[in-house]
Enzyme design. Structure first.
Site, PDB file in Angstrom:
ATOM      1  NE  ARG A 168      -3.757  -2.348   0.178  1.00 45.81           N
ATOM      2  CZ  ARG A 168      -3.495  -3.553  -0.290  1.00 45.81           C
ATOM      3  NH1 ARG A 168      -2.341  -3.771  -0.926  1.00 45.81           N
ATOM      4  NH2 ARG A 168      -4.341  -4.544  -0.142  1.00 45.81           N
ATOM      5  CB  SER A 245      -9.902  -1.549   3.468  1.00 43.22           C
ATOM      6  OG  SER A 245     -10.586  -2.700   3.019  1.00 43.22           O
ATOM      7  CD  GLU A 341      -5.802   0.438   2.901  1.00 48.38           C
ATOM      8  OE1 GLU A 341      -6.378   0.825   1.867  1.00 48.38           O
ATOM      9  OE2 GLU A 341      -5.603  -0.752   3.167  1.00 48.38           O
TER      10      GLU A 341
END
Length: 346
Positions: A168, A245, A341
């Site tokens: 990520r 998410s 995130e």
């Protein structure tokens, strides 16, 4: 910003961004420009204002108004641009919807991206986050990104090595370019191997294929399975605003992971090639009592603890308050610090 700036459909009357972020957070931008073709970017180089590059708004937390220029990427186009003995090379514009692009590759006999079906957002944003799901990451298929560099006033390209991809993460995040608007990705080229092998051993995918009574899945059948899983687990942003998410799955050193596994033997965990161990953030959040729990209008989704949702009228401050409370609960119970995130603006 220079008031006399005239390039493109520039709107300077405090544009409402609430409909442009999937958490439906209220915020305004002083200036806004929809970028439909790359060559408009060099004309903006003398504009003296903060910039932010907006894609689909699906990985974004607006904490307040933005006193600068929003560059809303809407560059279209997708095409096969070449091939060699091992792979096809496909180029897509930064404004292309990611899921629609994946489905286009499958429809055109270019399998490989199917596990990344139904991930929200745009093609241009995909390398920044190095999006991933169900055993695959974008970096597995990335070839290069074409971009405009506002600092050097040059067109630049970033190959896979230059992007420094990690979980990520990428060069674009490491350098903070996604926040400063220095680098604006206009097209992405993907390398799709001609030798296709199904990636169907991820637990949820394997279970869904079993439910569908499919033992030798095609790429489209894997895509259908992934879509079914995501539609079951994740709320539709049009109905329940969310950013997907919200926290990264934490990756721990072997010693800390072993200590936690001894205390919580049923804890989902995924050994990594470098000896570290990835944990499931959703499981940690649920165990900490936050599945379906809210502070005011913002909380964690009742069906998937990893998803932060806006139940209505929530703002950026509400998101930060809930995020902090969840992080503290998980840290207190597991001594693990969760990292969000999404990108936070401003």
């Amino acid at each position: 910003m220079q008031a006399e700036f005239q390039a493109g459909p520039l709107l300077s009357n405090h544009i409402d961004l609430q409909s442009m972020n999937t958490l439906a957070l209220p915020a305004k931008a002083a200036f806004y420009l929809k970028v439909t073709e790359p060559n408009i970017l060099p004309t903006l180089s003398d504009v003296s204002a903060p910039r932010f590059v907006l894609g689909g708004g699906s990985n974004l937390v607006l904490t307040g108004n933005f006193d600068g220029l929003i560059l809303h990427m809407d560059i279209p186009g997708k095409q096969l641009i070449g091939e060699d003995s091992e792979a096809w090379y496909v180029e897509a514009g930064a404004g292309e919807n990611w899921h629609q692009f994946v489905q286009w590759t499958l429809a055109n006999g270019l399998p490989g991206l199917e596990n990344l079906s139904l991930i929200p957002g745009t093609v241009g944003a995909s390398p920044i986050q190095n999006i991933g799901a169900y055993g695959l990451e974008l970096s597995d298929f990335f070839h290069l990104a074409k971009a405009w560099d506002f600092d050097t006033r040059q067109w630049v390209e970033f190959d896979r090595k230059a992007c420094r991809f990690a979980y990520r993460d990428s060069l674009f995040k490491q350098e903070g370019w996604h926040l400063t608007g220095r680098i604006v990705i206009t097209q992405v080229v993907f390398r799709i191997p001609k030798h296709w092998e199904p990636k169907a051993d991820y637990a949820d995918v394997a279970k869904q294929l079993e439910t569908n009574q499919i033992t030798e899945p095609s790429a489209q059948e894997i895509a259908n399975a992934v879509m079914s899983i995501r539609q079951h687990k994740l709320p539709d942003p049009a109905i329940t605003p969310n950013a997907g998410s919200f926290f990264q799955n934490p990756v721990l050193g072997p010693t800390q992971a072993a200590t936690l596994l001894k205390q919580y033997p049923s804890m989902p965990h995924y050994p990594q090639a470098d000896g570290r161990v990835k944990l499931a953030a959703g499981w940690l959040i649920e165990q900490a009592g936050w599945k379906g729990k809210s502070i005011g209008p913002v909380g964690m989704y009742r069906q998937q603890a990893l998803v932060l949702v806006n139940h209505g009228q929530g703002n950026g401050r509400d998101v930060l308050k809930t995020m902090s409370a969840v992080q503290q609960a998980v840290l207190s119970q597991f001594q693990v610090k969760l990292q969000p995130e999404p990108v936070f603006v401003p």
